[in-house]
Design an enzyme around this catalytic site. Structure first.
Site, PDB file in Angstrom:
ATOM      1  N   ARG A 134      63.549  44.731  57.868  1.00 56.80           N
ATOM      2  CA  ARG A 134      63.850  45.639  56.745  1.00 56.80           C
ATOM      3  C   ARG A 134      64.051  44.925  55.418  1.00 56.80           C
ATOM      4  NH1 ARG A 134      66.731  47.955  60.811  1.00 56.80           N
ATOM      5  NH2 ARG A 134      65.613  49.717  61.713  1.00 56.80           N
ATOM      6  N   LYS A 156      54.467  44.162  43.121  1.00 58.78           N
ATOM      7  CA  LYS A 156      53.603  44.993  43.971  1.00 58.78           C
ATOM      8  C   LYS A 156      53.083  44.143  45.122  1.00 58.78           C
ATOM      9  CE  LYS A 156      51.853  48.447  40.706  1.00 58.78           C
ATOM     10  NZ  LYS A 156      50.634  49.058  40.114  1.00 58.78           N
ATOM     11  N   ASN A 258      46.367  48.647  33.573  1.00 56.22           N
ATOM     12  CA  ASN A 258      45.099  49.067  34.178  1.00 56.22           C
ATOM     13  C   ASN A 258      43.956  49.119  33.175  1.00 56.22           C
ATOM     14  OD1 ASN A 258      46.108  49.368  36.787  1.00 56.22           O
ATOM     15  ND2 ASN A 258      46.931  51.385  36.285  1.00 56.22           N
ATOM     16  N   HIS A 261      40.435  48.953  34.314  1.00 56.35           N
ATOM     17  CA  HIS A 261      40.465  49.036  35.775  1.00 56.35           C
ATOM     18  C   HIS A 261      39.928  50.343  36.350  1.00 56.35           C
ATOM     19  CE1 HIS A 261      42.624  45.307  35.496  1.00 56.35           C
ATOM     20  NE2 HIS A 261      42.836  45.242  36.795  1.00 56.35           N
ATOM     21  N   HIS A 279      36.800  40.874  41.520  1.00 56.80           N
ATOM     22  CA  HIS A 279      37.639  41.847  40.807  1.00 56.80           C
ATOM     23  C   HIS A 279      37.668  41.561  39.301  1.00 56.80           C
ATOM     24  CE1 HIS A 279      40.912  44.517  39.796  1.00 56.80           C
ATOM     25  NE2 HIS A 279      41.581  43.495  39.299  1.00 56.80           N
TER      26      HIS A 279
HETATM   27  N1  LIG Z   1      50.064  42.654  43.547  1.00 58.27           N
HETATM   28  C1  LIG Z   1      49.453  42.813  42.399  1.00 58.27           C
HETATM   29  O1  LIG Z   1      50.053  43.234  41.403  1.00 58.27           O
HETATM   30  C2  LIG Z   1      48.008  42.435  42.292  1.00 58.27           C
HETATM   31  C3  LIG Z   1      47.405  42.336  41.033  1.00 58.27           C
HETATM   32  C4  LIG Z   1      46.083  41.912  40.957  1.00 58.27           C
HETATM   33  C5  LIG Z   1      45.388  41.616  42.121  1.00 58.27           C
HETATM   34  N2  LIG Z   1      45.991  41.729  43.338  1.00 58.27           N
HETATM   35  C6  LIG Z   1      45.291  41.384  44.580  1.00 58.27           C
HETATM   36  O2  LIG Z   1      44.975  40.003  44.543  1.00 58.27           O
HETATM   37  C7  LIG Z   1      43.861  39.768  45.418  1.00 58.27           C
HETATM   38  C8  LIG Z   1      42.912  38.805  44.739  1.00 58.27           C
HETATM   39  O3  LIG Z   1      43.592  37.601  44.479  1.00 58.27           O
HETATM   40  P1  LIG Z   1      42.795  36.239  44.222  1.00 58.27           P
HETATM   41  O4  LIG Z   1      41.730  36.479  43.235  1.00 58.27           O
HETATM   42  O5  LIG Z   1      43.803  35.207  43.989  1.00 58.27           O
HETATM   43  O6  LIG Z   1      42.013  36.050  45.607  1.00 58.27           O
HETATM   44  P2  LIG Z   1      42.277  35.135  46.902  1.00 58.27           P
HETATM   45  O7  LIG Z   1      43.689  35.078  47.272  1.00 58.27           O
HETATM   46  O8  LIG Z   1      41.307  35.644  47.918  1.00 58.27           O
HETATM   47  O9  LIG Z   1      41.791  33.705  46.410  1.00 58.27           O
HETATM   48  C9  LIG Z   1      40.440  33.501  46.066  1.00 58.27           C
HETATM   49  C10 LIG Z   1      39.847  32.319  46.833  1.00 58.27           C
HETATM   50  O10 LIG Z   1      40.315  31.106  46.243  1.00 58.27           O
HETATM   51  C11 LIG Z   1      40.839  30.246  47.245  1.00 58.27           C
HETATM   52  N3  LIG Z   1      41.878  29.460  46.573  1.00 58.27           N
HETATM   53  C12 LIG Z   1      43.124  29.850  46.235  1.00 58.27           C
HETATM   54  N4  LIG Z   1      43.748  28.905  45.525  1.00 58.27           N
HETATM   55  C13 LIG Z   1      42.878  27.880  45.409  1.00 58.27           C
HETATM   56  C14 LIG Z   1      42.937  26.626  44.749  1.00 58.27           C
HETATM   57  N5  LIG Z   1      44.011  26.244  44.049  1.00 58.27           N
HETATM   58  N6  LIG Z   1      41.861  25.806  44.845  1.00 58.27           N
HETATM   59  C15 LIG Z   1      40.735  26.209  45.526  1.00 58.27           C
HETATM   60  N7  LIG Z   1      40.623  27.392  46.139  1.00 58.27           N
HETATM   61  C16 LIG Z   1      41.683  28.227  46.070  1.00 58.27           C
HETATM   62  C17 LIG Z   1      41.311  31.149  48.326  1.00 58.27           C
HETATM   63  O11 LIG Z   1      41.349  30.495  49.578  1.00 58.27           O
HETATM   64  C18 LIG Z   1      40.248  32.252  48.296  1.00 58.27           C
HETATM   65  O12 LIG Z   1      39.129  31.870  49.044  1.00 58.27           O
HETATM   66  C19 LIG Z   1      43.250  41.127  45.693  1.00 58.27           C
HETATM   67  O13 LIG Z   1      43.524  41.489  47.023  1.00 58.27           O
HETATM   68  C20 LIG Z   1      43.960  42.069  44.730  1.00 58.27           C
HETATM   69  O14 LIG Z   1      44.099  43.367  45.246  1.00 58.27           O
HETATM   70  C21 LIG Z   1      47.289  42.130  43.432  1.00 58.27           C
HETATM   71 ZN   LIG Z   2      43.188  43.463  37.901  1.00 57.02          ZN
END
Ligand SMILES: NC(=O)c1ccc[n+]([C@@H]2O[C@H](COP(=O)([O-])OP(=O)(O)OC[C@H]3O[C@@H](n4cnc5c(N)ncnc54)[C@H](O)[C@@H]3O)[C@@H](O)[C@H]2O)c1
Ligand SMILES: [Zn+2]
Length: 380
Positions: A134, A156, A258, A261, A279
Site C-alpha cells: 500500500r 505520475k 500537454n 500532445h 514519443h
Molecule cells: N510519468 C510521466 O509523467 C511521463 C511523462 C512523459 C513520458 N512518460 C513515459 O516515459 C516513457 C518513455 O521514457 P523514455 O523515453 O525515457 O524511454 P525508455 O525508458 O524506454 O528509454 C529509452 C531507451 O534508452 C535506453 N537508455 C536509458 N538510459 C540510457 C542511457 N543513459 N544510455 C543509453 N541508453 C539508455 C533504455 O534502455 C531504452 O532502451 C513512456 O512510457 C512514457 O509514457 C511518463
Molecule cells: Zn510528452
C-alpha cells in the site's frame, strides 16, 4: 532573462524544489551526480533498505557507478532487479515480475525503491512503489533526457493496458530526483533529440526567454555539453515543478504540459507505438500542428509558428509527415483524437498559443479546424 534562471533563491545550485506541502521534494541536477547518489539517498532515506530497479541496458552502462556510490555510504541494500528495456516493460506482466522480485527480497514498509532508468523504469517502478504494501517510498534516478526533464518529475506513475497507454496508474511523488546529465552521454542521439522536444515544450508553454536561450544554445545541449545540458535540464525541471505545484492532479493548469500532445497521441496511436515514431518525435510534429492551428484561428502570429518549426527542424526533429506516409490520413487521426481522454461532447480540448511562450488551454475547438491543419500537413 529571469525566465531562464532555474534556481529559486531557496535552493542551492543544482537543487530545484518541488513544492507540494508534505509531499515536497528536491530535484538534484548536475554533471557527475551519480557519484554523489549515496550521499543524497542517505540524506533523504536514512538507514533504510534500498533496492535498485533498472533495465538491462542502463544497468550494463551505469549500474557499476551507482553501486559504487551507494556502497561508499554503506547503505543497507537488497540485490538489484533488472527488467528488459523497452515500452513492453510497462505491462501488467512486468509489474507482477517486479512485485514478486521485491517480495522475494523481503521488502517491508520502510524499504525504498531506486528507479534507475528512462521513463519506462520510472513509471513502472514508481507504480510498483505506489501499490506494494500500500505504498513504499521511492527515488527517481532518471537516465534519459526525457525522463530527466519530464517523466521523473510530477509524480505520475503507471503502466499500459490493452485499451491504451498509461491507463493504469497512480499519483505517487518520489522522495527525491537525482538527474545526472553525465549519464546522457551514452544515450543514442535519436533518444536525445526526442527528449529535447520536451525541453522545447517548456519554452513554448510560458518561457519565451528560455526559447531565445535555446535558439542560441540548443546545439550545445544536443551535443551534450555539460554546462548547457545541465542548464536546460534544470530550467525544464523548474518549469514543470512550478506547474505541478500549482495543479498536482491536473484539474486545470497542468494540462498545459500537454502542448502538442493531442496531435502527438493521435500520431502515436495511428503508428501503433512502434519505433518508427518516438514519443518526442510525435510531440515535435504535434507542437508544429498546435502552432499552425493557433495561427489558422488567428490566435498566434504566423511568424511565431514558423519560428517553432524552424527551431525543431534545426534540432533534427521531424516537423511534418514527409517521412511518415502511413500517418497522413487526417480522418484516421481525427478518429484517434475523438477517442482521446480529453475529448468532450465532440469538441476537442487543445493547448494552443498566442505566440512563443504563451500557451493556453482551448477547451472548445471545432474538429474541422484541427482536421484542416492535419490535411494541410498531409498534403505538404
Ligand atoms: N510519468 C510521466 O509523467 C511521463 C511523462 C512523459 C513520458 N512518460 C513515459 O516515459 C516513457 C518513455 O521514457 P523514455 O523515453 O525515457 O524511454 P525508455 O525508458 O524506454 O528509454 C529509452 C531507451 O534508452 C535506453 N537508455 C536509458 N538510459 C540510457 C542511457 N543513459 N544510455 C543509453 N541508453 C539508455 C533504455 O534502455 C531504452 O532502451 C513512456 O512510457 C512514457 O509514457 C511518463
Ligand atoms: Zn510528452
Amino acid at each position: 532573462l529571469s525566465d531562464i534562471t532555474p534556481f529559486p533563491k531557496s535552493g542551492g545550485p543544482g537543487l530545484i524544489p518541488v513544492d507540494l506541502g508534505e509531499r515536497s521534494y528536491d530535484i538534484h541536477v548536475g554533471d557527475g551526480l551519480l557519484a554523489r547518489a549515496g550521499e543524497i539517498v542517505e540524506a533523504v532515506a536514512g538507514a533504510r533498505r534500498v533496492i535498485v530497479v533498472s533495465d538491462s541496458t542502463v544497468a550494463g552502462l551505469h549500474l557499476e557507478a551507482l553501486d559504487a556510490a551507494l556502497d561508499a555510504h554503506a547503505l543497507d541494500r537488497a540485490p538489484s532487479i533488472l527488467l528488459p528495456p523497452g515500452e513492453g516493460t510497462k505491462s501488467f506482466a512486468a509489474l507482477e515480475t517486479l512485485l514478486d522480485a521485491l517480495f522475494k527480497r523481503g521488502i517491508d514498509r520502510h524499504s525504498v525503491i531506486l528507479a534507475f532508468g528512462g521513463g519506462v523504469i520510472g513509471d513502472l517502478a514508481g507504480f510498483a512503489a505506489a501499490v506494494a504494501l500500500r505504498g513504499l517510498d521511492f527515488i527517481q534516478i532518471p537516465t534519459t533526457l526525457l525522463a530527466q526533464v519530464d517523466s521523473s518529475v510530477g509524480g505520475k506513475t503507471g503502466i499500459n493496458a490493452k485499451a491504451g497507454k498509461n491507463l493504469v496508474g497512480s499519483f505517487h511523488q518520489p522522495l527525491a530526483v537525482i538527474a545526472d546529465c553525465g549519464v546522457l552521454r551514452t544515450l543514442p542521439p535519436r533518444e536525445m533529440r526526442a527528449g529535447y522536444a520536451e525541453v522545447v515544450k517548456y519554452a513554448l508553454i510560458d518561457r519565451p526567454g528560455f526559447f531565445s536561450w535555446l535558439e542560441e544554445n540548443g546545439a550545445a545541449v544536443l551535443a551534450g555539453e555539460a554546462g548547457a545540458l545541465a542548464e536546460a535540464v534544470a530550467v525544464s525541471c523548474h518549469a514543470k515543478a512550478v506547474i505541478v505545484a500549482e495543479d498536482e492532479r491536473e484539474s486545470g493548469r497542468r494540462a498545459l504540459l500537454n502542448l502538442g500532445h493531442t496531435f502527438a497521441h493521435a500520431l502515436e496511436a495511428e503508428n501503433g507505438y512502434d519505433s518508427r515514431l518516438l514519443h518526442g518525435e510525435a510531440v515535435s510534429i504535434g507542437m508544429v500542428l498546435a502552432h499552425r492551428l493557433s495561427a489558422r484561428l488567428g490566435l498566434c502570429p504566423e511568424t511565431d509558428a514558423a519560428l517553432v518549426e524552424a527551431h525543431l527542424r534545426r534540432a533534427g526533429l521531424p516537423v511534418d509527415l514527409s517521412a511518415h506516409p502511413h500517418l497522413r490520413d487526417p480522418d484516421r487521426l481525427m478518429a484517434h483524437m475523438a477517442r482521446d481522454k480529453k475529448a468532450r461532447n465532440g469538441r476537442l480540448v487543445f493547448i494552443l498559443s498566442h505566440g512563443i511562450g504563451q500557451a493556453f488551454i482551448a477547451p472548445d475547438i471545432d474538429p474541422a479546424d484541427a482536421r484542416g491543419v492535419l490535411a494541410e500537413m498531409a498534403g505538404a
